[in-house]
Design an enzyme around this catalytic site. Sequence first.
Site, PDB file in Angstrom:
ATOM      1  N   GLU A 274      44.505  36.927  49.128  1.00 26.75           N
ATOM      2  CA  GLU A 274      43.725  37.063  47.888  1.00 26.75           C
ATOM      3  C   GLU A 274      44.832  37.286  46.817  1.00 26.75           C
ATOM      4  O   GLU A 274      45.776  37.746  46.914  1.00 26.75           O
ATOM      5  CB  GLU A 274      43.075  38.391  47.865  1.00 26.75           C
TER       6      GLU A 274
ATOM      7  N   LYS B 139      34.699  35.927  43.484  1.00 23.90           N
ATOM      8  CA  LYS B 139      34.465  37.034  44.257  1.00 23.90           C
ATOM      9  C   LYS B 139      33.140  37.689  43.743  1.00 23.90           C
ATOM     10  O   LYS B 139      33.114  37.840  42.379  1.00 23.90           O
ATOM     11  CB  LYS B 139      35.832  37.963  44.254  1.00 23.90           C
TER      12      LYS B 139
ATOM     13  N   CYS C 251      38.328  40.019  50.380  1.00 19.90           N
ATOM     14  CA  CYS C 251      38.623  41.365  50.036  1.00 19.90           C
ATOM     15  C   CYS C 251      37.459  42.342  50.157  1.00 19.90           C
ATOM     16  O   CYS C 251      36.784  42.671  51.216  1.00 19.90           O
ATOM     17  CB  CYS C 251      39.637  41.614  48.974  1.00 19.90           C
TER      18      CYS C 251
END
Length: 268
Positions: free
Chosen positions: A40, A111, A147
Amino acid sequence: MRASLLQIAVDPDETADSRRRRAASLVREQAGSELVILPELWPVGAFAYQQFEQEAEQPTGPTFEAMAEAAKDAEVWLHAGSVVEKADDGTLYNTALVISPTGELAAVYRKIHRFGFDKGEAVMMGAGEDLVTVPLPGALTIGLATCYDLRFPELFRGLVDAGAQALVIPAGWPARRREHWTLLARARAVENQAYVLACGTAGTHAGVEQAGHSIVVDPWGEVLAEAGPGEEVVTVDLDPAKVTTTRDDFPALKDRRLGLPAPAAPRL
Ligand SMILES: O=C(O)CCC(=O)C(=O)O
């Protein structure tokens, strides 16, 4: 199907351009793998909030350009980790890029769950809305998450319902919550009967020591490989048939009970 996870170090003494050059040569060294994965926000650093605006780019910006050339040279599918994307309306997103072996931008994933509670990414960036899967021809269908998303099992169920057989999770996970990282990666593999390929960063940036410990888990929950804390390349061989055999031999996913009524109000 061979996969390589590039657990690159993200430290403040290296510029994003220099890290892009280093990542490109690491990708080229993986010729022979079918899928290569970066973590990431590795160009800027997942916690380097002060640099987000300055390092923001288009999905086809400098990170894509460098990674597309490298993917083409190595003839690999490249999950190029994520970048700070600046959308046309000025909104920033934490956006993952998937690049084909011919250097095309095959998919982007913004995300969905932003980290930071009332600061950092959570207030600086927009939230993605779309689940994304990418069928890799002749191999596995990958489902994308990033994440903090790892903490939200319903996202992964959605990806599995959309056909995901391998869950690819780039991260910049802090060292102080490493136990959660390993536990959640295994949990997502077991409950979804899917491969999990979770690629973190090494190094320390913005004062946050990174966990490293990139991990590959098979659909039965076995850890196939795990990195240490430093910069490292993890390479594993995955068996696409294992997803089907695991799901056929122990068909727990078929026993889901969807649409149960909400609990009745308690009688006082
Ligand atoms: O959930 C965590 O503990 C870490 C999440 C994170 O660092 C992120 O999403 O950038």
